[in-house]
Write a protein that holds these residues in place. Structure first.
Motif, PDB file in Angstrom:
ATOM      1  N   ASP A  28       0.837  -1.211   0.000  1.00 25.21           N
ATOM      2  CA  ASP A  28       0.000   0.000   0.000  1.00 25.21           C
ATOM      3  C   ASP A  28       0.864   1.251   0.000  1.00 25.21           C
ATOM      4  O   ASP A  28       0.567   2.233  -0.705  1.00 25.21           O
ATOM      5  N   SER A  29       1.955   1.219   0.769  1.00 22.38           N
ATOM      6  CA  SER A  29       2.853   2.379   0.826  1.00 22.38           C
ATOM      7  C   SER A  29       3.525   2.623  -0.512  1.00 22.38           C
ATOM      8  O   SER A  29       3.672   3.779  -0.945  1.00 22.38           O
ATOM      9  N   VAL A  30       3.940   1.554  -1.190  1.00 21.15           N
ATOM     10  CA  VAL A  30       4.592   1.695  -2.492  1.00 21.15           C
ATOM     11  C   VAL A  30       3.609   2.231  -3.534  1.00 21.15           C
ATOM     12  O   VAL A  30       3.957   3.090  -4.350  1.00 21.15           O
ATOM     13  N   ARG A  31       2.382   1.741  -3.514  1.00 22.73           N
ATOM     14  CA  ARG A  31       1.387   2.229  -4.479  1.00 22.73           C
ATOM     15  C   ARG A  31       1.092   3.708  -4.261  1.00 22.73           C
ATOM     16  O   ARG A  31       0.881   4.456  -5.212  1.00 22.73           O
ATOM     17  N   ALA A  32       1.088   4.135  -2.993  1.00 23.49           N
ATOM     18  CA  ALA A  32       0.772   5.533  -2.687  1.00 23.49           C
ATOM     19  C   ALA A  32       1.933   6.467  -3.006  1.00 23.49           C
ATOM     20  O   ALA A  32       1.724   7.588  -3.515  1.00 23.49           O
ATOM     21  N   ALA A  33       3.148   6.034  -2.728  1.00 23.87           N
ATOM     22  CA  ALA A  33       4.335   6.875  -2.941  1.00 23.87           C
ATOM     23  C   ALA A  33       5.513   5.957  -3.236  1.00 23.87           C
ATOM     24  O   ALA A  33       6.219   5.538  -2.304  1.00 23.87           O
ATOM     25  N   PRO A  34       5.727   5.588  -4.509  1.00 22.22           N
ATOM     26  CA  PRO A  34       6.716   4.551  -4.855  1.00 22.22           C
ATOM     27  C   PRO A  34       8.103   4.772  -4.272  1.00 22.22           C
ATOM     28  O   PRO A  34       8.657   3.858  -3.645  1.00 22.22           O
ATOM     29  N   SER A  35       8.663   5.943  -4.453  1.00 21.42           N
ATOM     30  CA  SER A  35      10.043   6.160  -3.996  1.00 21.42           C
ATOM     31  C   SER A  35      10.154   6.029  -2.489  1.00 21.42           C
ATOM     32  O   SER A  35      11.043   5.344  -1.963  1.00 21.42           O
ATOM     33  N   ARG A  36       9.266   6.695  -1.786  1.00 21.51           N
ATOM     34  CA  ARG A  36       9.313   6.643  -0.326  1.00 21.51           C
ATOM     35  C   ARG A  36       8.975   5.247   0.191  1.00 21.51           C
ATOM     36  O   ARG A  36       9.617   4.735   1.122  1.00 21.51           O
ATOM     37  N   GLY A  37       7.980   4.624  -0.424  1.00 19.51           N
ATOM     38  CA  GLY A  37       7.591   3.291   0.014  1.00 19.51           C
ATOM     39  C   GLY A  37       8.695   2.270  -0.192  1.00 19.51           C
ATOM     40  O   GLY A  37       8.963   1.443   0.682  1.00 19.51           O
ATOM     41  N   LEU A  38       9.349   2.318  -1.342  1.00 19.28           N
ATOM     42  CA  LEU A  38      10.439   1.375  -1.612  1.00 19.28           C
ATOM     43  C   LEU A  38      11.645   1.643  -0.724  1.00 19.28           C
ATOM     44  O   LEU A  38      12.311   0.703  -0.274  1.00 19.28           O
ATOM     45  N   ALA A  39      11.939   2.897  -0.488  1.00 20.02           N
ATOM     46  CA  ALA A  39      13.089   3.228   0.362  1.00 20.02           C
ATOM     47  C   ALA A  39      12.935   2.619   1.751  1.00 20.02           C
ATOM     48  O   ALA A  39      13.918   2.189   2.373  1.00 20.02           O
ATOM     49  N   ALA A  40      11.692   2.551   2.225  1.00 24.06           N
ATOM     50  CA  ALA A  40      11.458   1.998   3.551  1.00 24.06           C
ATOM     51  C   ALA A  40      11.331   0.482   3.545  1.00 24.06           C
ATOM     52  O   ALA A  40      11.831  -0.207   4.447  1.00 24.06           O
ATOM     53  N   SER A  41      10.673  -0.072   2.526  1.00 28.09           N
ATOM     54  CA  SER A  41      10.313  -1.494   2.568  1.00 28.09           C
ATOM     55  C   SER A  41      11.300  -2.413   1.863  1.00 28.09           C
ATOM     56  O   SER A  41      11.459  -3.577   2.268  1.00 28.09           O
ATOM     57  N   PHE A  42      11.965  -1.936   0.823  1.00 29.58           N
ATOM     58  CA  PHE A  42      12.841  -2.824   0.065  1.00 29.58           C
ATOM     59  C   PHE A  42      13.970  -3.375   0.933  1.00 29.58           C
ATOM     60  O   PHE A  42      14.204  -4.593   0.953  1.00 29.58           O
ATOM     61  N   PRO A  43      14.675  -2.532   1.706  1.00 26.28           N
ATOM     62  CA  PRO A  43      15.730  -3.087   2.566  1.00 26.28           C
ATOM     63  C   PRO A  43      15.169  -3.948   3.692  1.00 26.28           C
ATOM     64  O   PRO A  43      15.865  -4.837   4.189  1.00 26.28           O
ATOM     65  N   ALA A  44      13.932  -3.685   4.111  1.00 25.94           N
ATOM     66  CA  ALA A  44      13.360  -4.379   5.265  1.00 25.94           C
ATOM     67  C   ALA A  44      12.746  -5.723   4.914  1.00 25.94           C
ATOM     68  O   ALA A  44      12.363  -6.488   5.813  1.00 25.94           O
ATOM     69  N   ALA A  45      12.639  -6.039   3.637  1.00 26.95           N
ATOM     70  CA  ALA A  45      11.945  -7.259   3.221  1.00 26.95           C
ATOM     71  C   ALA A  45      12.586  -8.515   3.795  1.00 26.95           C
ATOM     72  O   ALA A  45      11.887  -9.444   4.219  1.00 26.95           O
ATOM     73  N   ALA A  46      13.908  -8.563   3.832  1.00 29.12           N
ATOM     74  CA  ALA A  46      14.581  -9.756   4.354  1.00 29.12           C
ATOM     75  C   ALA A  46      14.287  -9.932   5.835  1.00 29.12           C
ATOM     76  O   ALA A  46      14.077 -11.059   6.311  1.00 29.12           O
TER      77      ALA A  46
END
Length: 237
Positions: A28-46
């Motif tokens: 939901d965060s990525v859909r709302a704001a891709p850059s900000r959402g990915l910056a927070a979630s991509f590293p945290a996925a593992a």
């Protein structure tokens, strides 16, 4: 069927309840704001989803698949830019995930992610090199770049089983280059990797070059040639 479906379908079965909830919130965060959402979630996925192997897809981890889901949630017009950004700022694990995600995302990326493949192949992290030579590279690298990717694997010790499309894309120039590599190894008294032997086994001229090394006055060199020929003979028979 979307190209991402074979990865994303088994992902849900691999996630715990808490991991699935985290991923839904992250999407939901990525859909709302891709850059900000990915910056927070991509590293945290593992950390949230784990790094266990994804049983249905050899070489992939649950974190890789979760990161694919995050990238897949980005609108197409900005996808190429977002993929480049998470690769640029990612650690080795995040970069590997990006490289694995390129082929499922290829219908939306086209050739725009090739610079990421080239970057991985310029480095010396063998895990990134192995991830870079998958289906996306096999489809989109031009012949010279593809040949050099194969040589990069040989020089860094990456198993050529990682290289997608090798039998279809091998050509006379690749055989010559691999033959030169094999002779360099023999001259140094070192074993020729089996992957290299697989590529030259059908070329009598390259096999003859190795056979000629049996006459070397350097015992280590002659022994290396003998070992290579034993493998060649086994493959031919």
């Amino acid at each position: 069927m979307r190209e991402t479906d074979p990865v994303l379908r088994p992902l849900r079965h691999a996630l715990s309840t808490s991991a699935a909830q985290w991923l839904d919130t992250a999407l939901d965060s990525v859909r709302a704001a891709p850059s900000r959402g990915l910056a927070a979630s991509f590293p945290a996925a593992a950390r949230h989803c784990g790094t266990a192997p994804l049983a249905s897809l050899p070489g992939w981890t649950v974190a890789d698949a979760a990161r694919l889901a995050l990238l897949d949630a980005v609108d197409s017009p900005s996808l190429s830019q977002e993929v480049a950004e998470v690769y640029r700022y990612g650690d080795a694990g995040e970069k590997r995930s990006v490289l694995r995600c390129l082929d499922p995302l290829a219908p939306r990326l086209g050739t725009t992610a090739l610079p990421l493949v080239h970057d991985a192949l310029r480095g010396n992290d063998t895990t990134l090199v192995a991830a870079a030579v998958g289906d996306y590279a096999a489809r989109h690298l031009d012949p010279p770049a593809y040949r050099h990717a194969v040589l990069k694997c040989l020089f860094t010790g990456v198993d050529l089983a990682n290289v997608s499309g090798l039998d279809a894309r091998a050509d006379a120039e690749m055989t010559r280059m691999v033959g030169d590599f094999a002779i360099e190894r023999v001259a140094a008294g070192r074993d020729v990797p089996r992957g290299a032997i697989h590529l030259i086994v059908g070329s009598p001229s390259q096999v003859d070059r190795i056979r000629a090394e049996l006459r070397s006055t350097d015992a280590h060199r002659a022994a290396a040639a003998r070992r290579a020929l034993e493998v060649l003979d086994a493959k031919e028979n």
